[in-house]
Scaffold this motif. Sequence first.
Motif, short mmCIF file in Angstrom:
data_model
loop_
_atom_site.label_atom_id
_atom_site.label_comp_id
_atom_site.label_asym_id
_atom_site.label_seq_id
_atom_site.Cartn_x
_atom_site.Cartn_y
_atom_site.Cartn_z
N ILE A 5 26.05 26.30 23.65
CA ILE A 5 25.37 25.89 24.88
C ILE A 5 23.91 26.31 24.80
CG2 ILE A 5 25.28 26.17 27.40
CD1 ILE A 5 28.27 26.90 27.28
N ASP A 7 20.91 26.87 27.20
CA ASP A 7 20.55 26.98 28.62
C ASP A 7 20.01 28.38 28.88
OD1 ASP A 7 20.35 26.76 31.40
OD2 ASP A 7 22.19 25.59 31.54
N SER A 8 18.97 28.49 29.67
CA SER A 8 18.43 29.80 30.05
C SER A 8 18.97 30.25 31.40
CB SER A 8 16.90 29.74 30.09
OG SER A 8 16.46 28.75 31.01
N ASP A 9 19.72 29.38 32.07
CA ASP A 9 20.28 29.70 33.38
C ASP A 9 21.66 30.33 33.21
OD1 ASP A 9 21.59 29.59 35.92
OD2 ASP A 9 20.17 28.06 36.57
N ASN A 12 24.70 28.58 34.97
CA ASN A 12 25.22 27.40 34.26
C ASN A 12 26.11 27.81 33.09
OD1 ASN A 12 23.85 25.68 36.00
ND2 ASN A 12 22.12 25.40 34.60
N ILE A 13 25.62 28.80 32.33
CA ILE A 13 26.37 29.27 31.17
C ILE A 13 27.73 29.81 31.59
CG2 ILE A 13 26.45 31.04 29.37
CD1 ILE A 13 23.41 30.74 29.13
N HIS A 56 21.12 21.82 28.30
CA HIS A 56 20.44 21.69 29.59
C HIS A 56 19.06 21.10 29.32
CE1 HIS A 56 18.63 23.75 33.41
NE2 HIS A 56 18.83 22.45 33.57
N ASP A 58 15.69 20.67 30.00
CA ASP A 58 14.57 21.14 30.81
C ASP A 58 13.24 20.98 30.08
OD1 ASP A 58 14.95 23.02 28.87
OD2 ASP A 58 15.17 24.72 30.23
N SER A 62 14.35 20.26 23.80
CA SER A 62 15.80 20.39 23.75
C SER A 62 16.44 19.09 23.29
CB SER A 62 16.34 20.81 25.12
OG SER A 62 16.02 19.84 26.11
N TYR A 81 22.99 17.82 30.20
CA TYR A 81 23.12 17.94 31.65
C TYR A 81 21.76 18.31 32.25
CZ TYR A 81 23.85 22.97 30.60
OH TYR A 81 23.75 24.26 30.14
N SER A 82 21.55 17.88 33.49
CA SER A 82 20.25 18.07 34.12
C SER A 82 20.37 17.93 35.63
CB SER A 82 19.25 17.05 33.59
OG SER A 82 18.00 17.17 34.24
#
Length: 225
Positions: A5, A7-9, A12-13, A56, A58, A62, A81-82
């Motif tokens: 994955i 993602d920095s969020d 979400n992770i 993700h 962003d 990516s 995903y977004s």
Amino acid sequence: MRVTILDSDKRNIKNLSDFIREKYPKWIVNAYPTTFELATAVYDKFKGDVELVMVHVDADSSIELARDLQEQFPQIRVIFYSETTECAEKIFMAVPTFFLHLPFHEENIAIALERVRVKCEESLGKTFTIHSHGRKQKIRFSAIRYMESLGRKMLLYTDDGSFETYMTVREAISKLPPQFIQCHRSYIINSDKIEKYSTDGVLLVGMMHVPISRSFQKKLRKILS
């Protein structure tokens, strides 16, 4: 199956990781906050042994990373995903299996993961998995012309070029479908690629000549007839 994955969020992770582990307990999930960390993991740590990358979106970087990974490792499936659909046109720079809209809806995640699972299982029946120069490669059975054993090495000659791995003839035969025939102690041919047969050898697609040893002639004639 390994899932990575990007993602920095952390929320979400957690949502994705928890859902995947509950639905598919045997799947391995790893998450990375930056494109650099994910790329390093896929290339250096896992040597391309990854089936699914969830991204993700962003930043354009990516999407570019997903495209680069697919070029190097064709077996990798990508789910983007977004929060917005404005990126929809850009994500098709890669070849996404699914697109999820944030916030997540579990039924949509389930559909996306099931689609990946089915595609991976379908490809297993159509591809030959090897490790070549430290990387995992999945080669279509239909693309293989012949295989040559050189000591501990096995060379695969395909429609897309040649590949090298470590494998014995016996190991290869056990993993190949019926159209592959051993015609010599060091050679395996794809009978679907034969253009001409004679007692001293076969001519394959691409004007490739492969020898036939005397001990395999009778068996080969019987199969081809």
